[in-house]
Motif scaffolding. Structure first.
Motif, PDB file in Angstrom:
ATOM      1  N   PRO A   1      -4.737  -1.111   0.671  1.00 31.12           N
ATOM      2  CA  PRO A   1      -4.544   0.182   0.005  1.00 31.12           C
ATOM      3  C   PRO A   1      -5.857   0.949  -0.128  1.00 31.12           C
ATOM      4  CG  PRO A   1      -4.526  -1.584  -1.601  1.00 31.12           C
ATOM      5  CD  PRO A   1      -4.632  -2.234  -0.256  1.00 31.12           C
ATOM      6  N   VAL A   2      -5.707   2.239  -0.366  1.00 30.47           N
ATOM      7  CA  VAL A   2      -6.830   3.135  -0.607  1.00 30.47           C
ATOM      8  C   VAL A   2      -6.858   3.419  -2.106  1.00 30.47           C
ATOM      9  CG1 VAL A   2      -7.714   5.468  -0.167  1.00 30.47           C
ATOM     10  CG2 VAL A   2      -6.546   4.202   1.650  1.00 30.47           C
ATOM     11  N   SER A   3      -8.019   3.305  -2.719  1.00 32.27           N
ATOM     12  CA  SER A   3      -8.141   3.599  -4.143  1.00 32.27           C
ATOM     13  C   SER A   3      -8.048   5.108  -4.351  1.00 32.27           C
ATOM     14  CB  SER A   3      -9.474   3.075  -4.681  1.00 32.27           C
ATOM     15  OG  SER A   3      -9.613   3.426  -6.037  1.00 32.27           O
ATOM     16  N   LEU A   4      -7.161   5.507  -5.253  1.00 31.11           N
ATOM     17  CA  LEU A   4      -6.985   6.919  -5.581  1.00 31.11           C
ATOM     18  C   LEU A   4      -7.541   7.260  -6.959  1.00 31.11           C
ATOM     19  CD1 LEU A   4      -3.301   7.282  -4.351  1.00 31.11           C
ATOM     20  CD2 LEU A   4      -5.389   7.868  -3.113  1.00 31.11           C
ATOM     21  N   GLY A   5      -7.894   6.248  -7.701  1.00 28.86           N
ATOM     22  CA  GLY A   5      -8.413   6.429  -9.049  1.00 28.86           C
ATOM     23  C   GLY A   5      -8.547   5.069  -9.694  1.00 28.86           C
ATOM     24  N   PRO A   6      -8.906   5.033 -10.972  1.00 26.43           N
ATOM     25  CA  PRO A   6      -9.124   3.761 -11.645  1.00 26.43           C
ATOM     26  C   PRO A   6      -7.901   2.843 -11.648  1.00 26.43           C
ATOM     27  CG  PRO A   6      -9.744   5.590 -13.073  1.00 26.43           C
ATOM     28  CD  PRO A   6      -9.167   6.173 -11.834  1.00 26.43           C
ATOM     29  N   ARG A   7      -6.707   3.417 -11.704  1.00 29.62           N
ATOM     30  CA  ARG A   7      -5.499   2.592 -11.768  1.00 29.62           C
ATOM     31  C   ARG A   7      -4.436   3.064 -10.780  1.00 29.62           C
ATOM     32  NH1 ARG A   7      -4.294  -0.535 -16.272  1.00 29.62           N
ATOM     33  NH2 ARG A   7      -2.167   0.208 -16.171  1.00 29.62           N
ATOM     34  N   ALA A   8      -4.880   3.645  -9.670  1.00 29.09           N
ATOM     35  CA  ALA A   8      -3.922   4.164  -8.695  1.00 29.09           C
ATOM     36  C   ALA A   8      -4.377   3.840  -7.277  1.00 29.09           C
ATOM     37  CB  ALA A   8      -3.785   5.676  -8.860  1.00 29.09           C
ATOM     38  N   VAL A   9      -3.444   3.361  -6.478  1.00 28.41           N
ATOM     39  CA  VAL A   9      -3.715   3.100  -5.063  1.00 28.41           C
ATOM     40  C   VAL A   9      -2.580   3.686  -4.239  1.00 28.41           C
ATOM     41  CG1 VAL A   9      -5.036   0.987  -5.452  1.00 28.41           C
ATOM     42  CG2 VAL A   9      -2.584   0.839  -5.020  1.00 28.41           C
ATOM     43  N   GLY A  10      -2.868   3.840  -2.956  1.00 25.29           N
ATOM     44  CA  GLY A  10      -1.859   4.305  -2.017  1.00 25.29           C
ATOM     45  C   GLY A  10      -2.201   3.761  -0.649  1.00 25.29           C
ATOM     46  N   TRP A  11      -1.292   3.919   0.270  1.00 23.80           N
ATOM     47  CA  TRP A  11      -1.486   3.448   1.636  1.00 23.80           C
ATOM     48  C   TRP A  11      -1.388   4.631   2.576  1.00 23.80           C
ATOM     49  CZ3 TRP A  11       0.411   0.570  -2.208  1.00 23.80           C
ATOM     50  CH2 TRP A  11       0.027  -0.768  -2.292  1.00 23.80           C
ATOM     51  N   LEU A  12      -2.195   4.600   3.640  1.00 21.01           N
ATOM     52  CA  LEU A  12      -2.107   5.648   4.642  1.00 21.01           C
ATOM     53  C   LEU A  12      -0.785   5.498   5.384  1.00 21.01           C
ATOM     54  CD1 LEU A  12      -5.723   5.644   6.060  1.00 21.01           C
ATOM     55  CD2 LEU A  12      -4.664   7.366   4.595  1.00 21.01           C
TER      56      LEU A  12
END
Length: 69
Positions: A40-51
């Motif tokens: 996953p890619v970190s989007l913030g302190p408590r958020a991730v997402g995948w390309l």
């Protein structure tokens, strides 16, 4: 800032990844741990997402493996 990529990038959140792949949350993270799933890619302190393109490539790889079997 990073160079602009000509490819359209889209981020999928965990629920979307679960729906697309049919994998549970724990299975996704187990596959990541074993190097079998995109990280996953970190989007913030408590958020991730995948390309999205990495998830699509993973799915295509699974289909190709099935068709070769």
């Amino acid at each position: 800032m990073a160079k602009a990529n000509h490819e359209r990038l889209s981020i999928l959140r965990r629920k979307q990844v679960e729906q697309r792949t049919g994998l549970s949350r724990s299975s996704i993270y187990l596959h990541i741990k074993n190097g079998l799933f995109p990280k996953p890619v970190s989007l913030g302190p408590r958020a991730v997402g995948w390309l999205e393109n990495e998830i699509n490539a993973w799915l295509a790889e699974k289909l190709e493996a099935r068709n070769k079997a």
